[in-house]
Design a protein around this motif. Sequence first.
Motif, PDB file in Angstrom:
ATOM      1  N   TYR A 264     -20.727  12.746  48.988  1.00 17.66           N
ATOM      2  CA  TYR A 264     -21.168  11.376  49.170  1.00 17.66           C
ATOM      3  C   TYR A 264     -21.257  10.785  47.771  1.00 17.66           C
ATOM      4  CZ  TYR A 264     -22.115  11.993  54.093  1.00 17.66           C
ATOM      5  OH  TYR A 264     -21.966  12.209  55.445  1.00 17.66           O
ATOM      6  N   ILE A 265     -20.534   9.702  47.560  1.00 20.14           N
ATOM      7  CA  ILE A 265     -20.364   9.112  46.238  1.00 20.14           C
ATOM      8  C   ILE A 265     -21.274   7.901  46.088  1.00 20.14           C
ATOM      9  CG2 ILE A 265     -18.655   8.008  44.729  1.00 20.14           C
ATOM     10  CD1 ILE A 265     -16.540   9.647  46.407  1.00 20.14           C
ATOM     11  N   VAL A 266     -21.855   7.745  44.897  1.00 18.76           N
ATOM     12  CA  VAL A 266     -22.648   6.552  44.631  1.00 18.76           C
ATOM     13  C   VAL A 266     -21.712   5.349  44.703  1.00 18.76           C
ATOM     14  CG1 VAL A 266     -24.084   5.334  42.949  1.00 18.76           C
ATOM     15  CG2 VAL A 266     -24.270   7.833  43.168  1.00 18.76           C
TER      16      VAL A 266
ATOM     17  N   LYS B 197     -23.033  -0.916  45.439  1.00 17.99           N
ATOM     18  CA  LYS B 197     -24.403  -0.822  45.960  1.00 17.99           C
ATOM     19  C   LYS B 197     -25.004   0.449  45.360  1.00 17.99           C
ATOM     20  CE  LYS B 197     -23.347  -3.042  50.357  1.00 17.99           C
ATOM     21  NZ  LYS B 197     -23.400  -2.919  51.811  1.00 17.99           N
ATOM     22  N   ASP B 198     -25.559   0.338  44.167  1.00 25.37           N
ATOM     23  CA  ASP B 198     -25.945   1.527  43.407  1.00 25.37           C
ATOM     24  C   ASP B 198     -27.146   2.295  43.955  1.00 25.37           C
ATOM     25  OD1 ASP B 198     -27.917  -0.243  42.656  1.00 25.37           O
ATOM     26  OD2 ASP B 198     -27.507  -0.131  40.516  1.00 25.37           O
ATOM     27  N   ALA B 199     -27.673   1.895  45.105  1.00 28.35           N
ATOM     28  CA  ALA B 199     -28.734   2.660  45.763  1.00 28.35           C
ATOM     29  C   ALA B 199     -28.259   3.196  47.109  1.00 28.35           C
ATOM     30  CB  ALA B 199     -29.990   1.815  45.929  1.00 28.35           C
ATOM     31  N   GLU B 200     -26.935   3.311  47.252  1.00 30.24           N
ATOM     32  CA  GLU B 200     -26.354   3.855  48.472  1.00 30.24           C
ATOM     33  C   GLU B 200     -25.259   4.855  48.138  1.00 30.24           C
ATOM     34  OE1 GLU B 200     -26.741   0.140  51.618  1.00 30.24           O
ATOM     35  OE2 GLU B 200     -24.806   1.106  51.359  1.00 30.24           O
ATOM     36  N   LEU B 201     -25.179   5.860  48.994  1.00 30.51           N
ATOM     37  CA  LEU B 201     -24.076   6.814  48.945  1.00 30.51           C
ATOM     38  C   LEU B 201     -23.072   6.416  50.018  1.00 30.51           C
ATOM     39  CD1 LEU B 201     -26.225  10.072  48.816  1.00 30.51           C
ATOM     40  CD2 LEU B 201     -24.990   9.043  46.891  1.00 30.51           C
ATOM     41  N   VAL B 202     -21.802   6.590  49.721  1.00 28.53           N
ATOM     42  CA  VAL B 202     -20.746   6.336  50.696  1.00 28.53           C
ATOM     43  C   VAL B 202     -19.933   7.622  50.822  1.00 28.53           C
ATOM     44  CG1 VAL B 202     -19.153   5.332  48.999  1.00 28.53           C
ATOM     45  CG2 VAL B 202     -18.904   4.764  51.421  1.00 28.53           C
ATOM     46  N   VAL B 203     -19.506   7.932  52.029  1.00 29.51           N
ATOM     47  CA  VAL B 203     -18.793   9.183  52.261  1.00 29.51           C
ATOM     48  C   VAL B 203     -17.521   9.220  51.410  1.00 29.51           C
ATOM     49  CG1 VAL B 203     -17.437   8.440  54.276  1.00 29.51           C
ATOM     50  CG2 VAL B 203     -18.104  10.849  54.028  1.00 29.51           C
ATOM     51  N   GLY B 204     -17.273  10.382  50.844  1.00 26.21           N
ATOM     52  CA  GLY B 204     -16.071  10.619  50.050  1.00 26.21           C
ATOM     53  C   GLY B 204     -15.261  11.725  50.689  1.00 26.21           C
ATOM     54  N   PRO B 205     -14.436  12.394  49.920  1.00 22.86           N
ATOM     55  CA  PRO B 205     -13.620  13.474  50.468  1.00 22.86           C
ATOM     56  C   PRO B 205     -14.488  14.587  51.072  1.00 22.86           C
ATOM     57  CG  PRO B 205     -12.779  12.808  48.338  1.00 22.86           C
ATOM     58  CD  PRO B 205     -14.099  12.122  48.517  1.00 22.86           C
ATOM     59  N   TYR B 206     -14.063  15.054  52.247  1.00 22.55           N
ATOM     60  CA  TYR B 206     -14.802  16.128  52.911  1.00 22.55           C
ATOM     61  C   TYR B 206     -13.898  16.911  53.843  1.00 22.55           C
ATOM     62  CZ  TYR B 206     -15.184  13.168  57.135  1.00 22.55           C
ATOM     63  OH  TYR B 206     -14.922  12.393  58.253  1.00 22.55           O
TER      64      TYR B 206
ATOM     65  N   GLY C  83     -18.398  12.451  59.206  1.00 26.38           N
ATOM     66  CA  GLY C  83     -19.619  12.348  58.413  1.00 26.38           C
ATOM     67  C   GLY C  83     -20.237  10.968  58.553  1.00 26.38           C
ATOM     68  N   CYS C  84     -21.473  10.843  58.140  1.00 24.12           N
ATOM     69  CA  CYS C  84     -22.105   9.523  58.076  1.00 24.12           C
ATOM     70  C   CYS C  84     -21.345   8.698  57.048  1.00 24.12           C
ATOM     71  CB  CYS C  84     -23.555   9.658  57.636  1.00 24.12           C
ATOM     72  SG  CYS C  84     -24.601  10.545  58.803  1.00 24.12           S
ATOM     73  N   LEU C  85     -21.181   7.423  57.303  1.00 26.82           N
ATOM     74  CA  LEU C  85     -20.437   6.586  56.360  1.00 26.82           C
ATOM     75  C   LEU C  85     -21.268   6.215  55.145  1.00 26.82           C
ATOM     76  CD1 LEU C  85     -18.375   4.232  58.677  1.00 26.82           C
ATOM     77  CD2 LEU C  85     -17.745   6.424  57.662  1.00 26.82           C
ATOM     78  N   ARG C  86     -22.536   5.867  55.355  1.00 26.76           N
ATOM     79  CA  ARG C  86     -23.411   5.451  54.257  1.00 26.76           C
ATOM     80  C   ARG C  86     -24.784   6.074  54.412  1.00 26.76           C
ATOM     81  NH1 ARG C  86     -21.877   1.699  50.852  1.00 26.76           N
ATOM     82  NH2 ARG C  86     -19.840   0.800  51.252  1.00 26.76           N
ATOM     83  N   ILE C  87     -25.373   6.401  53.261  1.00 28.65           N
ATOM     84  CA  ILE C  87     -26.719   6.965  53.236  1.00 28.65           C
ATOM     85  C   ILE C  87     -27.492   6.286  52.105  1.00 28.65           C
ATOM     86  CG2 ILE C  87     -28.103   9.042  52.891  1.00 28.65           C
ATOM     87  CD1 ILE C  87     -25.684  10.663  53.937  1.00 28.65           C
TER      88      ILE C  87
END
Length: 155
Positions: free
Chosen positions: A49-51, A55-64, A69-73
């Motif tokens: 999960y990439i910063v 939106k620097d207070a959210e993670l977005v799904v990356g390679p997996y 997976g969840c799209l955003r956390i």
Amino acid sequence: MDKAETYRQLKAEIDSVVEGETSETARYATAACLLAQAFKPRFFWTGFYIVDPMKDAELVVGPYQGTLGCLRIPFGKGVCGHVAATREAIIVPDVHEFPGHIACDAASNSEIVVPVFHADGRLAAVLDVDSTDYDAFDTEDLTGLTAICETLLTV
């Protein structure tokens, strides 16, 4: 081969494959693939999960590797968000007991999450590994995954 040696060999392989690669996406994809294959089936979901740079207070799904997976956390939410906020790795033996756990896949029962940093110390991503087994991760996993994440963006 024991688990610690498997991690040492994987780190050397990942470092070798990504050396000189300028794409962070390629680096993350390589690590996720090699880790998932090496520890299959214990690693049920392996990815990053990439910063989000927008939106620097959210993670977005990356390679997996694994199921959807969840799209955003958001930082501070669930295990991955907790690691993003604290910048410290965590082993969760039973995700169902973790306050605010986000169930991206109901089959996940334990989890380990390790932060990934840019060379300048900024948080870049988190490596998230889930297992269908309870208590699937230990300090050897933490040591091995941390070593891989420490150099993933710098070799």
